[in-house]
Write a protein that holds these residues in place. Structure first.
Motif, PDB file in Angstrom:
ATOM      1  N   LEU A   1      -9.282   1.554  13.055  1.00 45.68           N
ATOM      2  CA  LEU A   1      -8.420   2.570  13.451  1.00 45.68           C
ATOM      3  C   LEU A   1      -7.090   2.309  12.256  1.00 45.68           C
ATOM      4  O   LEU A   1      -6.305   3.437  12.277  1.00 45.68           O
ATOM      5  N   GLN A   2      -7.157   1.502  11.638  1.00 47.67           N
ATOM      6  CA  GLN A   2      -6.015   1.400  10.575  1.00 47.67           C
ATOM      7  C   GLN A   2      -6.624   1.875   9.300  1.00 47.67           C
ATOM      8  O   GLN A   2      -7.802   1.834   8.999  1.00 47.67           O
ATOM      9  N   GLY A   3      -5.795   2.760   8.530  1.00 50.79           N
ATOM     10  CA  GLY A   3      -6.092   3.262   7.274  1.00 50.79           C
ATOM     11  C   GLY A   3      -6.097   2.370   6.177  1.00 50.79           C
ATOM     12  O   GLY A   3      -4.998   1.444   6.135  1.00 50.79           O
ATOM     13  N   LEU A   4      -7.067   2.160   5.565  1.00 45.95           N
ATOM     14  CA  LEU A   4      -7.167   1.426   4.361  1.00 45.95           C
ATOM     15  C   LEU A   4      -7.317   1.937   3.214  1.00 45.95           C
ATOM     16  O   LEU A   4      -8.273   2.934   2.867  1.00 45.95           O
ATOM     17  N   VAL A   5      -6.338   1.702   2.301  1.00 44.69           N
ATOM     18  CA  VAL A   5      -6.648   2.487   0.845  1.00 44.69           C
ATOM     19  C   VAL A   5      -6.312   1.428  -0.360  1.00 44.69           C
ATOM     20  O   VAL A   5      -5.476   0.653  -0.246  1.00 44.69           O
ATOM     21  N   VAL A   6      -7.109   1.686  -1.464  1.00 39.69           N
ATOM     22  CA  VAL A   6      -6.756   0.828  -2.671  1.00 39.69           C
ATOM     23  C   VAL A   6      -6.320   1.605  -3.769  1.00 39.69           C
ATOM     24  O   VAL A   6      -7.050   2.563  -3.989  1.00 39.69           O
ATOM     25  N   LEU A   7      -5.364   1.245  -4.200  1.00 42.04           N
ATOM     26  CA  LEU A   7      -4.560   1.980  -5.397  1.00 42.04           C
ATOM     27  C   LEU A   7      -4.759   1.365  -6.888  1.00 42.04           C
ATOM     28  O   LEU A   7      -4.307  -0.046  -6.513  1.00 42.04           O
ATOM     29  N   GLN A   8      -5.012   2.064  -7.648  1.00 45.81           N
ATOM     30  CA  GLN A   8      -4.766   1.519  -8.790  1.00 45.81           C
ATOM     31  C   GLN A   8      -4.351   2.450  -9.721  1.00 45.81           C
ATOM     32  O   GLN A   8      -4.620   3.557  -9.948  1.00 45.81           O
TER      33      GLN A   8
ATOM     34  N   VAL B   1       4.556  16.433   8.103  1.00 44.79           N
ATOM     35  CA  VAL B   1       5.432  15.065   7.789  1.00 44.79           C
ATOM     36  C   VAL B   1       4.789  14.188   8.795  1.00 44.79           C
ATOM     37  O   VAL B   1       4.746  14.354  10.005  1.00 44.79           O
ATOM     38  N   ILE B   2       4.357  12.936   8.336  1.00 42.05           N
ATOM     39  CA  ILE B   2       3.719  11.857   9.078  1.00 42.05           C
ATOM     40  C   ILE B   2       4.552  10.637   8.770  1.00 42.05           C
ATOM     41  O   ILE B   2       5.075  10.416   7.798  1.00 42.05           O
ATOM     42  N   HIS B   3       4.573   9.829   9.893  1.00 39.55           N
ATOM     43  CA  HIS B   3       5.449   8.511   9.734  1.00 39.55           C
ATOM     44  C   HIS B   3       4.416   7.356   9.510  1.00 39.55           C
ATOM     45  O   HIS B   3       3.625   7.200  10.573  1.00 39.55           O
ATOM     46  N   ILE B   4       4.606   6.460   8.533  1.00 46.33           N
ATOM     47  CA  ILE B   4       3.582   5.727   8.429  1.00 46.33           C
ATOM     48  C   ILE B   4       4.312   4.203   8.436  1.00 46.33           C
ATOM     49  O   ILE B   4       5.306   4.155   7.827  1.00 46.33           O
ATOM     50  N   ARG B   5       3.617   3.179   9.060  1.00 47.65           N
ATOM     51  CA  ARG B   5       3.874   2.002   8.990  1.00 47.65           C
ATOM     52  C   ARG B   5       2.950   1.194   8.294  1.00 47.65           C
ATOM     53  O   ARG B   5       1.628   1.193   8.573  1.00 47.65           O
TER      54      ARG B   5
ATOM     55  N   GLU C   1      -3.331  -2.328  -5.667  1.00 46.87           N
ATOM     56  CA  GLU C   1      -2.574  -2.624  -4.293  1.00 46.87           C
ATOM     57  C   GLU C   1      -3.612  -2.098  -2.806  1.00 46.87           C
ATOM     58  O   GLU C   1      -4.126  -1.175  -2.934  1.00 46.87           O
ATOM     59  N   LEU C   2      -3.509  -3.164  -2.051  1.00 42.30           N
ATOM     60  CA  LEU C   2      -4.366  -2.675  -0.831  1.00 42.30           C
ATOM     61  C   LEU C   2      -3.234  -2.396   0.347  1.00 42.30           C
ATOM     62  O   LEU C   2      -2.386  -3.040   0.427  1.00 42.30           O
ATOM     63  N   LEU C   3      -3.628  -1.138   0.717  1.00 39.13           N
ATOM     64  CA  LEU C   3      -2.673  -0.443   1.661  1.00 39.13           C
ATOM     65  C   LEU C   3      -3.451  -0.513   3.104  1.00 39.13           C
ATOM     66  O   LEU C   3      -4.280   0.005   3.135  1.00 39.13           O
ATOM     67  N   VAL C   4      -2.582  -1.090   4.065  1.00 35.63           N
ATOM     68  CA  VAL C   4      -2.941  -1.069   5.365  1.00 35.63           C
ATOM     69  C   VAL C   4      -1.925  -0.289   6.183  1.00 35.63           C
ATOM     70  O   VAL C   4      -0.807  -0.599   6.109  1.00 35.63           O
ATOM     71  N   MET C   5      -2.521   0.750   6.910  1.00 36.26           N
ATOM     72  CA  MET C   5      -1.544   1.712   7.289  1.00 36.26           C
ATOM     73  C   MET C   5      -1.800   2.065   8.722  1.00 36.26           C
ATOM     74  O   MET C   5      -2.926   2.213   9.333  1.00 36.26           O
ATOM     75  N   ILE C   6      -0.809   2.526   9.665  1.00 43.70           N
ATOM     76  CA  ILE C   6      -0.926   2.724  10.871  1.00 43.70           C
ATOM     77  C   ILE C   6      -0.124   4.170  10.970  1.00 43.70           C
ATOM     78  O   ILE C   6       0.954   4.028  10.469  1.00 43.70           O
ATOM     79  N   ASP C   7      -0.706   5.168  11.392  1.00 47.61           N
ATOM     80  CA  ASP C   7       0.030   6.367  11.605  1.00 47.61           C
ATOM     81  C   ASP C   7       0.985   6.393  13.075  1.00 47.61           C
ATOM     82  O   ASP C   7       0.528   6.400  14.032  1.00 47.61           O
ATOM     83  N   ASP C   8       2.315   6.264  12.661  1.00 45.25           N
ATOM     84  CA  ASP C   8       3.229   5.946  13.828  1.00 45.25           C
ATOM     85  C   ASP C   8       4.201   7.199  13.796  1.00 45.25           C
ATOM     86  O   ASP C   8       5.125   7.032  14.799  1.00 45.25           O
TER      87      ASP C   8
END
Length: 759
Positions: free
Chosen positions: A217-224, A295-299, A313-320
């Motif tokens: 349920l958490q968003g996972l994104v890898v950024l380069q 507009v979404i709020h992300i933690r 950069e590994l981003l672990v995100m929750i739509d808050d």
């Protein structure tokens, strides 16, 4: 032959080294390390044993050589068995294995000294048993390749047994040739088996991660370089992308597309910090844009990751967003007034705290309260009252200057915070604007309403050094302004603080004072007009406060009415007066008439009249000994509660007097309605006497009273001229300092002695 033996032993050691190198690449697999050392020790044991058996002459060194060789061979077999157990997920019990190893080595050493051939057979048997056990472990439940390895261990057991069988010295060419082939094949098989297991485990771990990531349920994104090279479905859904592979076909520049412009610099700094630090773990909380513009709020949590050989950069995100909206709603509810949509008291208090630090810029605070707002609620209903408050809030919000913040503290009280105002003149201009805004009526529910305000102004830092004290100062000034007639406003001065503290102190101490009976009565005489003979007393309550001295009734009586303690105080006054009347009746055989003042709030108690009459009866006092005084304003304002009880008292013989006559607006019309026997003219009517106009008013009042058979008492007689004028105009009784000041019970008793003696 020796060369073949050396080649075989060396190859075993080399294959063992290969296994150890394989283990160093992935140290999770303990069996690889154990098999590697087993092969190394096997090669060393063969070299020290059969290969170099005759290299040293008989003696201690040769014995040591044989002991080391035996130890290496037995240790090799123990590690081989430990590796097989570890491969199957078991562990070798060292508490049993190490003693067994020591016994085996010792047995080999002893046999080797006595009979080398027997020792050779014993060692070969131990090695064969160990290899057979390893074969059994890999055969049971194993797949096809594992069973081939098991067959290799079984073949190795046969090789070990062929050594003493084919040659008494264990140097058979067949044994070493077969051993070379079997060991080589088995070593390569173990390497392939270990590599295969590691590959399968890696693939399984990858599949687990993929399943976890895909179903998380958490968003996972890898950024380069701010481009997404991987995103799981939760992240795609979170930002409004279709569930397609990322990148497709080119990596997405998320910084430009999904990060608000004002937040892009912070995102760049964080990305650079994470790429530069392998141990980076940065928690953040921010807003982002979805692909459709929402507009979404992300933690989120950003950490370092190696991706395809490059830092990412590994981003672990929750739509808050939902929680943030709920938090914002709760915060708004906590800081805003629902009725008027203005900031509320909580907001005002917090803002004052923020602004009132040491050295902060000056500002002004206006506390404003609507006059007689409760009358609107009572007469027109709370819906109209609420509509009026909303209309006032809208008008003030539109017309107040930009630097002024309007808040509603509660009910009909508002607060205006004027930041950046240092001068009294600037604050005065705003408060005058505020008062002027209410001069135009408000149209509410089809009704035009005209309301006024009373306001108090306090300045920071002159009047107070913190927000709470400044708010108290503004409210103290507002309450002082409210005591004036009509719309009024006042600046705060320090004297108001003292008055407020004194009022609070009085209210807090009043209950304790009543319980401790710190109150007493003084008696001011009344005299018959013309003869100037004593006609009775008025009981005046006094508070002798320990450590403070006498407190004025003008302070504690209103405080008792505000706090609801007037009923208890009234009961105490009745008790004191009745006790004193009983004492005088016992001394003189009769009691004079004593008047006591009664608050209209006492008449709210339906049992007041009954208890008073019961007390008189219990003490054996005549009902005519006590007279009730009530002000005309109080009687008119509480007529529905006062009239029935006055009628009962009058019917039982308790006289009733209308006090402070002439200060109200409907006095003449009330004289016939109230069951009174006495009218007491207010001192404001007596003071101008013997002026002509004042005399005319008093004469007309006396004539009216006489026509209704009422006693007329002139209060506040200070001079003989006033006394003579009051008598001439028709007053029947006189009271005032000229004839007699309030007396203690003892002094009043002496006056009674003289009065009764003269009769």
């Amino acid at each position: 032959m020796t060369s073949l033996m050396l080649i075989s032993a060396g190859l075993n050691a080399m294959l063992g080294g290969a296994l150890l190198l394989l283990w160093r690449l992935d140290r999770r697999y303990l069996h690889v390390r154990q098999w590697g050392w087993s092969w190394v020790l096997l090669g060393g044991g063969l070299i020290l044993g059969p290969v170099l058996q005759d290299a040293l002459p008989a003696g201690p060194l040769r014995n040591l050589q044989m002991l080391l060789g035996a130890t290496a061979l037995m240790g090799s077999q123990l590690l081989q068995l430990a590796g097989a157990l570890a491969y199957r997920g078991h562990a070798l019990r060292l508490r049993l294995a190490l003693p067994a190893l020591a016994v085996a080595v010792l047995a080999l050493a002893v046999l080797g000294l006595r009979d080398f051939h027997a020792a050779l057979w014993f060692g070969a048997a131990l090695l064969a048993v160990g290899s057979a056990c390893s074969a059994l472990l890999l055969w049971r439940g194993g797949h096809r390749f594992e069973r081939w390895i098991a067959a290799g261990f079984a073949a190795l057991a046969l090789v070990h047994l062929s050594g003493p069988l084919l040659d008494p010295q264990g140097r058979s060419a067949i044994t070493y040739t077969a051993g070379l082939l079997v060991q080589t094949a088995l070593s390569l098989g173990l390497i392939l088996l270990s590599v295969g297991r590691a590959h399968r485990e890696t693939r399984r771990q990858g599949e687990r991660f993929t399943r976890l990531a895909e179903h998380s349920l958490q968003g996972l994104v890898v950024l380069q370089n701010h481009r997404a090279v991987y995103a799981n479905p939760a992240a795609l859904t979170m930002f409004g992308f279709e569930e397609v592979a990322v990148p497709a076909p080119e990596p997405t520049d998320l910084l430009a597309e999904l990060v608000p412009l004002e937040l892009q610099a912070a995102a760049r700094e964080r990305h650079a910090a994470v790429l530069a630090d392998r141990g980076a773990r940065i928690e953040w909380d921010s807003t982002r844009l979805s692909r459709d513009g929402r507009v979404i709020h992300i933690r989120g949590l950003s950490s370092h990751l190696e991706w395809d050989g490059a830092p990412a950069e590994l981003l672990v995100m929750i739509d808050d967003t939902s929680r943030q909206r709920a938090t914002d709603a709760l915060r708004r509810q906590a800081l805003h007034d629902e009725l008027t949509d203005l900031p509320n008291r909580n907001f005002a208090v917090e803002r004052l705290r923020e602004l009132s630090y040491l050295g902060a810029p000056p500002f002004a605070l206006i506390s404003a309260d609507l006059d007689r707002f409760q009358l609107v609620n009572e007469s027109l209903g709370y819906e109209v009252g609420d509509g009026l408050l909303r209309a006032i809030a809208r008008r003030l919000t539109r017309r107040l200057p930009p630097q002024a913040t309007l808040t509603r503290l509660g009910e009909d009280q508002f607060l205006v915070l004027i930041e950046g105002t240092a001068e009294r003149a600037a604050a005065q201009e705003v408060v005058e604007q505020l008062m002027g805004m209410l001069e135009t009526p408000f149209a509410v529910e089809g009704t035009e309403l005209l309301v006024h305000m009373s306001a108090g102004v306090a300045l920071f830092p002159q009047d107070a050094r913190d927000g709470a004290a400044l708010l108290r100062a503004a409210e103290a000034a507002m309450h002082r302004a409210k005591s004036r007639a009509g719309a009024a406003w006042l600046f705060f001065d320090q004297g108001m603080n003292g008055a407020s503290r004194a009022r609070l102190d009085t209210e807090q101490a009043l209950g304790r004072a009543i319980a401790a009976r710190e109150f007493l009565l003084e008696y001011q005489p009344k005299f018959r007009a013309g003869t100037r003979t004593l006609s009775g007393f008025e009981a005046l309550v006094r508070w002798e406060r320990p450590g403070r001295g006498r407190v004025s009734p003008g302070e504690f009586v209103p405080a008792a009415e505000r706090t609801g303690q007037i009923k208890a105080l009234g009961e105490l006054i009745v008790e004191l007066a009745c006790t004193q009347l009983l004492d005088w009746q016992r001394r003189f055989g009769r009691a004079p008439s004593v008047a006591i003042n009664v608050s209209p709030l006492q008449f709210e108690d339906a049992g007041f009249a009954g208890r008073l009459l019961a007390r008189l009866a219990a003490l054996g006092l005549p009902s005519g000994a006590l007279e009730i005084e009530i002000t005309e304003t109080a009687a008119i304002g509480h007529l529905g509660r006062v009239l029935p009880q006055l009628n009962r008292l009058r019917s039982e013989g308790v006289a009733c007097a209308l006090d402070d006559f002439g200060t109200g607006q409907s006095s003449l019309t009330m004289l016939r309605q109230l069951p009174i026997s006495t009218v007491k003219l207010d001192r404001s009517m007596i003071e101008p006497l013997p002026e002509v106009q004042a005399s005319a008013v008093v004469m007309a009042t006396c004539a009216l009273g006489q026509s209704l058979n009422l006693e007329i008492v002139a209060e506040g007689v200070e001079t003989e001229q006033q006394a003579e004028a009051a008598e001439a105009l028709g007053c029947t009784q006189l009271q005032g300092y000229h004839l007699g000041r309030p007396m203690t019970p003892e002094q009043a008793g002496e006056l009674l002695t003289l009065a009764f003696a003269a009769q």
